[in-house]
Design a protein around this motif. Structure first.
Motif, PDB file in Angstrom:
ATOM      1  N   GLY A   1      20.669  34.999  34.404  1.00 52.06           N
ATOM      2  CA  GLY A   1      20.924  36.077  33.586  1.00 52.06           C
ATOM      3  C   GLY A   1      22.333  36.692  33.682  1.00 52.06           C
ATOM      4  O   GLY A   1      22.753  37.538  33.242  1.00 52.06           O
ATOM      5  N   GLY A   2      23.142  36.087  34.904  1.00 52.46           N
ATOM      6  CA  GLY A   2      24.406  36.471  35.247  1.00 52.46           C
ATOM      7  C   GLY A   2      25.432  36.076  34.103  1.00 52.46           C
ATOM      8  O   GLY A   2      25.050  35.213  33.408  1.00 52.46           O
ATOM      9  N   VAL A   3      26.797  36.295  34.437  1.00 54.14           N
ATOM     10  CA  VAL A   3      27.758  35.659  33.834  1.00 54.14           C
ATOM     11  C   VAL A   3      28.496  34.737  34.628  1.00 54.14           C
ATOM     12  O   VAL A   3      28.859  35.292  35.947  1.00 54.14           O
ATOM     13  CB  VAL A   3      28.796  36.755  33.262  1.00 54.14           C
ATOM     14  N   GLY A   4      29.108  33.648  34.207  1.00 49.47           N
ATOM     15  CA  GLY A   4      29.791  32.831  34.695  1.00 49.47           C
ATOM     16  C   GLY A   4      30.864  31.995  34.038  1.00 49.47           C
ATOM     17  O   GLY A   4      30.570  32.093  32.536  1.00 49.47           O
ATOM     18  N   LYS A   5      31.556  31.109  34.552  1.00 52.41           N
ATOM     19  CA  LYS A   5      32.365  30.236  33.788  1.00 52.41           C
ATOM     20  C   LYS A   5      32.156  29.090  33.208  1.00 52.41           C
ATOM     21  O   LYS A   5      31.272  28.347  33.857  1.00 52.41           O
ATOM     22  CB  LYS A   5      33.874  29.989  34.717  1.00 52.41           C
ATOM     23  N   VAL A   6      31.992  29.038  31.940  1.00 51.24           N
ATOM     24  CA  VAL A   6      31.535  27.758  31.264  1.00 51.24           C
ATOM     25  C   VAL A   6      32.647  26.646  30.897  1.00 51.24           C
ATOM     26  O   VAL A   6      32.284  25.537  30.312  1.00 51.24           O
ATOM     27  CB  VAL A   6      30.666  28.122  29.928  1.00 51.24           C
ATOM     28  N   TYR A   7      33.969  27.304  30.853  1.00 47.36           N
ATOM     29  CA  TYR A   7      34.982  26.308  30.418  1.00 47.36           C
ATOM     30  C   TYR A   7      36.559  26.932  30.978  1.00 47.36           C
ATOM     31  O   TYR A   7      36.624  28.250  30.850  1.00 47.36           O
ATOM     32  CB  TYR A   7      35.169  26.178  28.797  1.00 47.36           C
ATOM     33  N   SER A   8      37.236  25.947  31.335  1.00 52.42           N
ATOM     34  CA  SER A   8      38.596  26.449  31.843  1.00 52.42           C
ATOM     35  C   SER A   8      39.647  25.299  31.367  1.00 52.42           C
ATOM     36  O   SER A   8      39.320  24.093  31.575  1.00 52.42           O
ATOM     37  CB  SER A   8      38.587  26.622  33.032  1.00 52.42           C
ATOM     38  N   GLY A   9      40.581  25.805  30.425  1.00 52.33           N
ATOM     39  CA  GLY A   9      41.480  24.857  30.113  1.00 52.33           C
ATOM     40  C   GLY A   9      42.798  25.179  30.061  1.00 52.33           C
ATOM     41  O   GLY A   9      43.176  26.627  29.905  1.00 52.33           O
ATOM     42  N   THR A  10      44.093  24.344  29.727  1.00 51.67           N
ATOM     43  CA  THR A  10      45.501  24.739  29.709  1.00 51.67           C
ATOM     44  C   THR A  10      46.105  24.090  28.707  1.00 51.67           C
ATOM     45  O   THR A  10      45.752  22.879  28.668  1.00 51.67           O
ATOM     46  CB  THR A  10      46.175  24.758  30.958  1.00 51.67           C
TER      47      THR A  10
ATOM     48  N   ALA B   1      30.154  33.858  25.401  1.00 49.66           N
ATOM     49  CA  ALA B   1      29.991  34.782  25.308  1.00 49.66           C
ATOM     50  C   ALA B   1      31.098  36.018  25.321  1.00 49.66           C
ATOM     51  O   ALA B   1      31.438  36.992  24.692  1.00 49.66           O
ATOM     52  CB  ALA B   1      28.887  35.846  26.166  1.00 49.66           C
ATOM     53  N   TYR B   2      32.258  35.560  26.312  1.00 49.71           N
ATOM     54  CA  TYR B   2      33.420  35.915  26.508  1.00 49.71           C
ATOM     55  C   TYR B   2      34.318  35.020  26.578  1.00 49.71           C
ATOM     56  O   TYR B   2      34.370  34.007  27.090  1.00 49.71           O
ATOM     57  CB  TYR B   2      33.524  36.767  27.589  1.00 49.71           C
TER      58      TYR B   2
ATOM     59  N   VAL C   1      49.673  28.061  28.570  1.00 46.90           N
ATOM     60  CA  VAL C   1      48.624  28.811  27.919  1.00 46.90           C
ATOM     61  C   VAL C   1      47.606  28.635  28.605  1.00 46.90           C
ATOM     62  O   VAL C   1      46.880  27.628  28.530  1.00 46.90           O
ATOM     63  CB  VAL C   1      48.821  28.578  26.587  1.00 46.90           C
ATOM     64  N   SER C   2      46.577  29.662  29.128  1.00 49.55           N
ATOM     65  CA  SER C   2      45.357  29.561  29.766  1.00 49.55           C
ATOM     66  C   SER C   2      44.308  29.947  29.092  1.00 49.55           C
ATOM     67  O   SER C   2      44.616  30.960  28.321  1.00 49.55           O
ATOM     68  CB  SER C   2      45.421  29.950  31.334  1.00 49.55           C
ATOM     69  N   HIS C   3      43.215  29.385  29.106  1.00 45.85           N
ATOM     70  CA  HIS C   3      42.093  29.894  28.357  1.00 45.85           C
ATOM     71  C   HIS C   3      40.970  29.607  29.187  1.00 45.85           C
ATOM     72  O   HIS C   3      40.562  28.665  29.700  1.00 45.85           O
ATOM     73  CB  HIS C   3      41.689  29.094  26.988  1.00 45.85           C
ATOM     74  N   ASN C   4      39.947  30.641  29.487  1.00 45.52           N
ATOM     75  CA  ASN C   4      38.920  30.851  30.055  1.00 45.52           C
ATOM     76  C   ASN C   4      37.494  31.207  29.181  1.00 45.52           C
ATOM     77  O   ASN C   4      37.895  32.166  28.630  1.00 45.52           O
ATOM     78  CB  ASN C   4      38.711  31.472  31.545  1.00 45.52           C
ATOM     79  N   ALA C   5      36.413  30.722  29.226  1.00 47.97           N
ATOM     80  CA  ALA C   5      35.270  30.906  28.701  1.00 47.97           C
ATOM     81  C   ALA C   5      34.078  31.147  29.425  1.00 47.97           C
ATOM     82  O   ALA C   5      33.930  30.535  30.443  1.00 47.97           O
ATOM     83  CB  ALA C   5      34.903  29.863  27.331  1.00 47.97           C
ATOM     84  N   TYR C   6      33.516  32.235  29.109  1.00 49.64           N
ATOM     85  CA  TYR C   6      32.164  32.848  30.027  1.00 49.64           C
ATOM     86  C   TYR C   6      31.145  32.842  29.217  1.00 49.64           C
ATOM     87  O   TYR C   6      31.102  33.330  28.090  1.00 49.64           O
ATOM     88  CB  TYR C   6      32.592  34.045  30.791  1.00 49.64           C
ATOM     89  N   GLY C   7      29.914  32.816  29.792  1.00 50.31           N
ATOM     90  CA  GLY C   7      28.628  32.576  29.103  1.00 50.31           C
ATOM     91  C   GLY C   7      27.544  33.146  30.193  1.00 50.31           C
ATOM     92  O   GLY C   7      28.021  33.217  31.369  1.00 50.31           O
ATOM     93  N   LEU C   8      26.476  32.921  29.689  1.00 50.66           N
ATOM     94  CA  LEU C   8      25.156  33.266  30.638  1.00 50.66           C
ATOM     95  C   LEU C   8      25.106  31.904  31.537  1.00 50.66           C
ATOM     96  O   LEU C   8      24.767  31.210  30.926  1.00 50.66           O
ATOM     97  CB  LEU C   8      24.006  33.680  29.591  1.00 50.66           C
ATOM     98  N   VAL C   9      24.915  32.320  32.673  1.00 51.95           N
ATOM     99  CA  VAL C   9      24.463  31.335  33.793  1.00 51.95           C
ATOM    100  C   VAL C   9      23.368  31.789  34.668  1.00 51.95           C
ATOM    101  O   VAL C   9      23.372  33.209  35.003  1.00 51.95           O
ATOM    102  CB  VAL C   9      25.723  30.708  34.337  1.00 51.95           C
ATOM    103  N   GLY C  10      22.935  30.910  35.625  1.00 50.17           N
ATOM    104  CA  GLY C  10      21.958  31.481  36.524  1.00 50.17           C
ATOM    105  C   GLY C  10      20.779  32.140  36.013  1.00 50.17           C
ATOM    106  O   GLY C  10      19.982  31.657  34.984  1.00 50.17           O
TER     107      GLY C  10
END
Length: 217
Positions: free
Chosen positions: A165-174, A195-196, A154-163
């Protein structure tokens, strides 16, 4: 007389020319800004059309590619940002708790593996987040003697504001378990401003005739 009229007209010609240049330059600057914005929107629209009919397996492969390609805090390309906005779950309000029932099966070379159960996430958009699985069963229902390994992840990725004002990965886990017949029930907590978010399951089966993947949805 003619020379005198020409002399008097010269200042007006110069002022008119200067005014025209200022107006033209202003219009040019506005046009450049508008053009840049329109170009980005046009590119996003084209990417949305390109990515609009992905299968579950293609979505999972895309999420996995993003996870491998980018570091935490690294801003995504415009295309990858569009993909996240389309297929990851937006966080709305102060909390988001979701449990999704999933199932899937696949047969290859006489081996059949089935998956069913629930995956979940609890995104508060502050700092305390979590994801997990509940009663997620993986069963080898045919050709078990040919199977060398089965791994359920089971994989989980979380995305938020980075740089900027763009979107990037803020967490990744399994979370994972291995075995021909297993049940996964577990939760993992993490800290990030999200954010996502996206949670998915993959089952990789290795057998004497090769390997295959089950992507339950």
């Amino acid at each position: 007389m003619v020379k005198k009229l020409l002399f008097l007209a010269m200042p007006f010609v110069l002022i008119l020319g200067l005014t025209s240049n200022i107006t033209a330059n202003a219009a040019s600057n506005v046009s450049e800004e508008d053009y840049s914005s329109q170009t980005v929107e046009a590119e996003k629209k084209a990417y949305k059309e390109e990515l609009s009919n992905l299968t579950q397996a293609e979505k999972v492969a895309y999420f996995e590619r993003i996870d491998q390609e980018y570091n935490i805090g690294e801003e995504f390309s415009l295309k990858d940002q569009v993909f996240v906005e389309m297929y990851a779950k937006p966080v709305g309000g102060m909390s988001l708790f979701a449990t999704k029932s999933i199932s899937g099966s696949k047969t290859s070379n006489g081996v059949t593996v089935k998956v069913s159960g629930s995956i979940k996430d609890d995104i508060q958009n502050v700092i305390n987040q979590s994801f997990g699985a509940s009663n997620l069963k993986t069963s080898t229902t045919a050709g078990a003697s040919k199977v060398t390994s089965v791994k359920t992840v089971v994989s989980h990725n979380a995305y938020g504001l980075v740089g900027s004002g763009g979107v990037g990965k803020v967490y990744s886990g399994t979370l994972s378990t291995s075995g021909k017949n297993t049940t996964l029930t577990a939760t993992k907590k993490y800290t990030a401003v999200v954010a996502y978010a996206s949670t998915w399951c993959t089952v990789t089966v290795n057998h004497t005739g090769g390997s295959f993947t089950v992507n339950p949805s």
